[in-house]
Design a protein around this motif. Structure first.
Motif, PDB file in Angstrom:
ATOM      1  N   HIS A 148      38.452  44.505  43.638  1.00 53.52           N
ATOM      2  CA  HIS A 148      37.807  43.527  42.763  1.00 53.52           C
ATOM      3  C   HIS A 148      38.400  42.132  42.906  1.00 53.52           C
ATOM      4  O   HIS A 148      39.535  41.956  43.315  1.00 53.52           O
ATOM      5  CB  HIS A 148      37.825  43.979  41.304  1.00 53.52           C
ATOM      6  CG  HIS A 148      39.188  44.265  40.763  1.00 53.52           C
ATOM      7  ND1 HIS A 148      39.857  45.438  40.992  1.00 53.52           N
ATOM      8  CD2 HIS A 148      40.005  43.541  39.978  1.00 53.52           C
ATOM      9  CE1 HIS A 148      41.021  45.422  40.375  1.00 53.52           C
ATOM     10  NE2 HIS A 148      41.152  44.285  39.755  1.00 53.52           N
ATOM     11  N   GLU A 180      46.693  38.833  37.936  1.00 52.63           N
ATOM     12  CA  GLU A 180      47.018  40.153  37.372  1.00 52.63           C
ATOM     13  C   GLU A 180      48.487  40.489  37.632  1.00 52.63           C
ATOM     14  O   GLU A 180      48.960  40.439  38.769  1.00 52.63           O
ATOM     15  CB  GLU A 180      46.125  41.219  38.010  1.00 52.63           C
ATOM     16  CG  GLU A 180      46.478  42.636  37.558  1.00 52.63           C
ATOM     17  CD  GLU A 180      45.872  43.689  38.477  1.00 52.63           C
ATOM     18  OE1 GLU A 180      44.663  43.929  38.385  1.00 52.63           O
ATOM     19  OE2 GLU A 180      46.626  44.260  39.303  1.00 52.63           O
ATOM     20  N   HIS A 237      41.674  42.072  45.391  1.00 50.48           N
ATOM     21  CA  HIS A 237      42.677  43.127  45.532  1.00 50.48           C
ATOM     22  C   HIS A 237      42.036  44.472  45.251  1.00 50.48           C
ATOM     23  O   HIS A 237      40.947  44.562  44.694  1.00 50.48           O
ATOM     24  CB  HIS A 237      43.927  42.871  44.696  1.00 50.48           C
ATOM     25  CG  HIS A 237      43.724  42.916  43.216  1.00 50.48           C
ATOM     26  ND1 HIS A 237      43.568  41.795  42.452  1.00 50.48           N
ATOM     27  CD2 HIS A 237      43.666  43.963  42.373  1.00 50.48           C
ATOM     28  CE1 HIS A 237      43.416  42.139  41.195  1.00 50.48           C
ATOM     29  NE2 HIS A 237      43.466  43.445  41.105  1.00 50.48           N
TER      30      HIS A 237
END
Ligand SMILES: [Fe+2]
Length: 384
Positions: free
Chosen positions: A300, A307, A336
């Motif tokens: 995604h 993140e 990633h």
């Protein structure tokens, strides 16, 4: 901010006299959020709480400084390698930060010899290993492995880590405040029936009355600078308090995870909300039950979000080469996803035993020099 509690001596109305048995007046101390519009607690002190005399701070930790511009890559830091003992007030080492959050790691090996009040933000501590006591004007609060500990901004406190035990903590300093996501509250502020936790899942301080440990110094952190204040009497001289602002503990395993027919996005694991950030808890759970489901997270690009993932325990469905204390940083701008073979290998799985704390944040995170010292240089290419 949780439900209101009341402990010790308090008068029957706000802002009226409270007297000791010998007639001495107690001193009211209002601790308010969002100016005077937000949650608040009112404490009653034996002495005036504002008499501290400024002195050079005898303790404190380094302010976060960016290591400098670097290529945009997926990063992995081994926070277990950040060896520095000391008291919690000295041991904190920032690894990643932006204007909303500072992520630090510490391995304390002794108790705080002074009190700290962090005026820069709410501290959310996650205890990966170890445990101890948080002592504050609100009472004592026990925490242990896999507990979140919330220390609200400005709380006069010290940590007393259990002796002879390995300690490894993550601290998320939330500079714009943190609390329970709005969607988990009903209109009166109670946690909703469908929230992933209830009021019973939190531990509150054990209030025993005024405490005099002989400590007179309170160190205040504001703007990442530390100033000491010398008091004539114990700063923990509170005889009673009531309100909704106080430290609390939430064991991560009290989080009630959800599974769906197909993969649910991380927002379903949202546990605490901060300005510009959401803290999610990934706990052992059953996984998606569609006969053709792929339980492993899909590749995604959450295009505005950096993140951060702090690995605690279990096998991670999507990642290899990480273990407890690993911290990954997957920046916005590049996609990633799972490590080779993880996506295909997850088909048919019925559960996952992963335990991790995740933080999604909107402003880019910058790494510090201590983080770079623990970096796994092969991580970015490990996805090829
Ligand atoms: Fe992700």
């Amino acid at each position: 901010m949780l439900d209101r509690i009341a402990v010790g001596e308090i008068p029957r109305k706000h802002h009226i006299q409270l007297r000791a048995p010998d007639g001495t007046l107690r001193y009211e101390h209002c601790i308010t959020r969002d100016g005077f519009d937000g949650p608040y607690t009112i404490a009653y002190h034996a002495g005036r709480p504002h008499l501290g005399r400024p002195v050079d701070a005898s303790h404190g930790f380094a302010r976060p400084v960016a290591a400098g511009p670097r290529p945009l890559l997926r990063r992995h830091y081994r926070t277990g390698d950040l060896h520095r003992g000391g008291a919690p007030i000295d041991a904190r080492q920032a690894i990643l930060f932006n204007a909303d959050v500072v992520l630090s790691v510490l391995h304390p090996d002794r108790e705080d010899p002074v009190y700290l009040a962090n005026a820069d933000g709410d501290d959310l501590v996650f205890c990966l290993e170890g445990g101890g006591q948080l002592r504050s004007t609100f009472g004592d609060l026990r925490f242990t492995k896999s507990d979140y500990v919330c220390v609200p901004r400005g709380t006069v406190h010290r940590f007393i880590p259990d002796a002879g035990v390995k300690q490894h903590w993550l601290v998320i300093e939330c500079r714009g405040g943190m609390g329970i996501p709005k969607q988990w509250r009903n209109p009166v502020g109670q946690l909703r029936m469908d929230a992933p936790f209830s009021h019973r899942d939190f531990r509150r301080p054990d209030f025993v009355g005024p405490v005099d440990e002989g400590i007179r110094e309170v160190i205040v952190k504001r703007g990442d600078a530390f100033t000491g204040y010398a008091h004539e009497t114990s700063p923990l001289d509170v005889v009673g308090w009531d309100g909704t602002v106080y430290p609390w503990v939430f064991p991560i395993l009290n989080f009630q995870p959800r599974a769906g027919l197909v993969h649910l996005p991380p927002t379903w694991h949202g546990t605490f909300a901060a300005r510009g950030a959401l803290v999610c808890s990934f706990v052992p759970r059953l996984v998606d039950f569609h006969p053709e489901a792929i339980p492993c997270p899909y590749p995604h690009s959450s295009v505005e979000v950096d993140e951060f993932l702090f690995y605690c325990d279990g096998n991670f469905t999507s990642r290899k080469g990480v273990g407890p204390g690993s911290a990954s940083h997957h920046p916005a701008g590049i996609a990633h996803g799972p490590h080779p073979g993880s996506y295909e290998g997850s088909i048919g799985a019925t559960r996952t035993d992963e335990l991790a704390v995740m933080l999604d944040c909107f402003l880019p995170l910058e790494a510090t020099a201590p983080a770079l010292d623990t970096e796994d240089a092969a991580y970015h290419d490990s996805f090829r």
